[in-house]
Design an enzyme around this catalytic site. Structure first.
Site: not given
Ligand code: ZN
Length: 180
Positions: A147, A143-144, A53, A48, A101-102
């Site tokens: 963000h 999670h997304e 991000q 995701g 997480c990226l």
């Molecule tokens: Zn993340």
């Protein structure tokens, strides 16, 4: 042509801002951002990615769950773009499981999340969709969604002892799967 985008790393203020609603879903700039995010999440082996991000403080994310080197046991799901998403219901039950997480490379944490959620979002075609998710996909959605609120998974840990490095996590997961 879609472009690979830079991924903001923890510490950049864009990750701590509340993202703003997308007013015009048909805007070509929104579509080109979505195309770029699809390419970027696939290239990074993410499941995701949220617009903040990639330095765009807009309420857009993509869920693109599939098995890959970062998530060997992720379920397969067609990449889905979600604009102005909302959580409209959640199970009382929560469970802890691993997330990465990226924007926080190399780290995994055991994060409590609602097991099941009911959601709504606007699709990239401009249609409002209402649906339910459980398990891993519900986890990715939460999670997304965080963000978009300026929250990262580390904020939700119950203990710093629930943090491990990705290299150790991959070993742990491989052992767990070979036993199962
Ligand atoms: Zn993340």
């Amino acid at each position: 042509m879609a472009r690979l985008l830079q991924i903001a790393q923890l510490g950049h203020p864009v990750l701590r801002k509340r993202a703003t609603d997308v007013e015009d879903v048909q805007n070509p700039q929104v579509h080109s951002l979505i195309d770029d995010m699809l390419l970027t999440v696939s290239d990074a082996n993410g499941v995701g990615i949220a617009a903040p991000q990639v330095y765009e403080s807009k309420r857009i994310f993509i869920i693109s769950s599939r098995p890959n080197p970062r998530y060997p046991y992720a379920p397969e799901m067609e990449p889905t773009t979600m604009i102005n998403p909302e959580i409209i219901g959640k199970s009382l039950d929560t469970e802890k499981d691993w997330e990465g997480c990226l924007t926080i490379p190399g780290v995994r944490g055991l994060v409590p999340r609602h097991k099941a959620i009911a959601v709504s979002y606007v699709s990239d075609q401009g249609e409002t969709v209402e649906t339910k998710y459980s398990g891993f996909i519900a986890r990715v959605f939460q999670h997304e969604f965080d963000h978009l609120e300026g929250i990262v998974f580390l904020d939700r840990l119950e203990s710093t002892k629930d943090i491990v490095m990705e290299k150790e996590w991959l070993k742990m997961i491989a052992q767990r799967e070979s036993v199962a």
